[in-house]
Design an enzyme around this catalytic site. Structure first.
Site, mmCIF file in Angstrom:
data_model
loop_
_atom_site.group_PDB
_atom_site.id
_atom_site.type_symbol
_atom_site.label_atom_id
_atom_site.label_comp_id
_atom_site.label_asym_id
_atom_site.label_seq_id
_atom_site.Cartn_x
_atom_site.Cartn_y
_atom_site.Cartn_z
ATOM 1 C CE1 TYR A 53 -3.271 -2.747 -0.084
ATOM 2 C CE2 TYR A 53 -3.704 -2.433 2.245
ATOM 3 C CZ TYR A 53 -3.964 -3.074 1.055
ATOM 4 O OH TYR A 53 -4.930 -4.070 1.014
ATOM 5 C CG HIS A 128 -2.050 -8.564 -0.942
ATOM 6 N ND1 HIS A 128 -1.471 -7.336 -0.724
ATOM 7 C CD2 HIS A 128 -3.337 -8.294 -1.227
ATOM 8 C CE1 HIS A 128 -2.363 -6.381 -0.882
ATOM 9 N NE2 HIS A 128 -3.507 -6.932 -1.201
ATOM 10 C CB SER A 208 -13.913 -3.012 -2.028
ATOM 11 O OG SER A 208 -12.683 -2.431 -2.384
ATOM 12 N N PRO A 209 -15.977 -3.268 1.090
ATOM 13 C CG PRO A 209 -16.196 -2.884 3.388
ATOM 14 C CD PRO A 209 -15.181 -2.915 2.278
ATOM 15 C CB SER A 216 -27.250 10.089 -5.245
ATOM 16 O OG SER A 216 -28.428 9.983 -6.019
ATOM 17 C CB ALA A 217 -31.120 6.210 -4.212
#
Length: 288
Positions: A53, A128, A208-209, A216-217
Site C-alpha cells: 500500500y 495477499h 471494498s465492502p 445518491s440512490a
C-alpha cells in the site's frame, strides 16, 4: 462496539482498511493520523494494511509505517489493537500491481513488515494473492515457517476461492484464522467462500465492502434498483446508506468482519457505527 472472533482475538465487529491513507490521492500526514485515531476512538481494534500500500514510484511499506506512527502517537492504550498486514504484492511505476508469492520473497516481505510495524511478531499475516507461477502450498509453507519461528502469530489468505481455502486449512491447520476476499452490495460472487468460512470458523474479511453504495440512490453501477433499498432503510433509520450496507454485511454471517476504508475521520466514525446497528428482519428483507 460489539465484538467478533478472529482466531484467538476478539476484535470490533467493524475493522478499518488503511489503504486509502497511502495510495494515489492519499491525504496529508496529519489527516491520515487523525483518521486512524478516529477509528480507535470509535472502538475499532482491527486495522488492515499491507507492504504494497504505497503510491506508484514510492517506497514499499508506506502504509505500515503510517499505521505504526499513528498508533505510537495515540493518547490511549493500543495493546489490544490487532494490526493485520499482507505480503505477496507490489506496485509498478505506472500504477499496476504485481504478484510475487515465492517463499524467499514472502520471508523478506514479512521481515520488512516486522521492522516497519515495530513489533516482535505480526498478529495476523496474510498472503495477499495466490501467485499463479508458484505452487500455492509453497507460499503457504513459507507462512507456516514464519509462524513456527515466532515472527507471525496467525495466518490469513486473501483473494482465495473455496479450493484454496481448503488447501490452506490442510497446510496451516489452526494457524489459518481468516480469509480476505471482495464482497459488497455490488459484488456478491463470494457467497461459497463466505459459507465455507462460517462452516470452518474462519473470519471473513470483505475488502471494498461499500462497493455499489453511493451517496445518491441514483448514482453508481447497477442503477437505482440495486441501491434504492439501502437508501430507503437509511433514511428511515436516520443513518447513512454506508452504515446500512455494513450492518447488512454483518447480518450475513457471524464470522464476517468488514474492513471499510476511509481517508477522513468522519468517514470511519460513520462506518464504525454500523457495528451497533442491528437491522430488523423486515429491513433485511427489503435489501437486495
Amino acid at each position: 462496539m460489539r465484538t467478533r472472533t478472529l482466531g484467538p482475538y476478539e476484535v470490533g465487529a467493524v475493522g478499518y482498511g488503511a489503504m486509502p491513507l497511502s495510495i494515489e490521492g492519499r491525504p496529508d500526514e496529519a489527516r491520515a493520523v487523525a483518521t486512524v485515531h478516529a477509528a480507535l476512538d470509535a472502538g475499532v481494534t482491527l486495522i488492515d494494511t499491507a507492504d504494497s500500500y504505497y503510491a506508484p514510484g514510492g517506497e514499499p511499506g508506506h502504509n505500515e509505517l503510517l499505521v505504526a506512527r499513528a498508533l505510537a502517537s495515540y493518547g490511549g492504550a493500543t495493546d489490544h489493537v490487532l494490526v493485520a498486514t499482507k505480503g505477496g504484492r507490489g506496485r509498478t511505476d505506472d500504477g499496476g500491481w504485481t504478484v510475487k508469492g515465492d517463499p524467499g520473497h514472502l520471508r523478506r516481505a514479512a521481515e520488512g513488515s516486522l521492522k516497519r510495524l515495530g513489533v516482535e511478531a505480526i498478529g495476523l499475516y496474510q498472503l495477499h494473492k495466490p501467485d499463479p507461477d508458484v505452487p500455492f502450498a509453497e507460499s503457504l509453507g513459507a507462512l507456516r515457517e514464519l509462524a513456527e519461528e515466532g515472527k507471525v502469530r496467525t495466518v490469513g489468505i486473501s483473494n482465495a476461492d473455496t479450493g484454496r481455502i481448503r488447501e490452506a486449512e490442510a497446510v496451516l491447520g489452526d494457524l489459518l484464522v481468516s480469509v480476505q476476499n471482495r464482497y459488497s452490495p455490488a459484488v456478491r460472487d463470494g457467497e461459497p467462500e463466505l459459507r465455507l468460512c462460517a462452516e470452518l470458523g474462519l473470519a471473513y474479511l470483505p475488502w471494498s465492502p461499500l462497493g455499489g453504495i453511493s451517496r445518491s440512490a441514483l448514482d453508481g453501477p447497477g442503477g437505482p434498483e440495486a441501491r434504492s433499498a439501502f437508501h430507503t432503510v437509511a433514511e428511515a433509520r436516520g443513518v447513512s446508506p454506508q452504515q446500512v450496507a455494513l450492518a447488512w454485511l454483518l447480518a450475513l454471517s457471524p464470522t464476517l468482519i468488514p474492513i471499510p476504508g476511509a481517508s477522513r475521520p468522519e468517514s470511519i466514525r460513520d462506518s464504525a457505527g454500523a457495528a451497533d446497528l442491528v437491522l430488523t428482519g423486515e429491513e433485511l428483507a427489503l435489501l437486495p
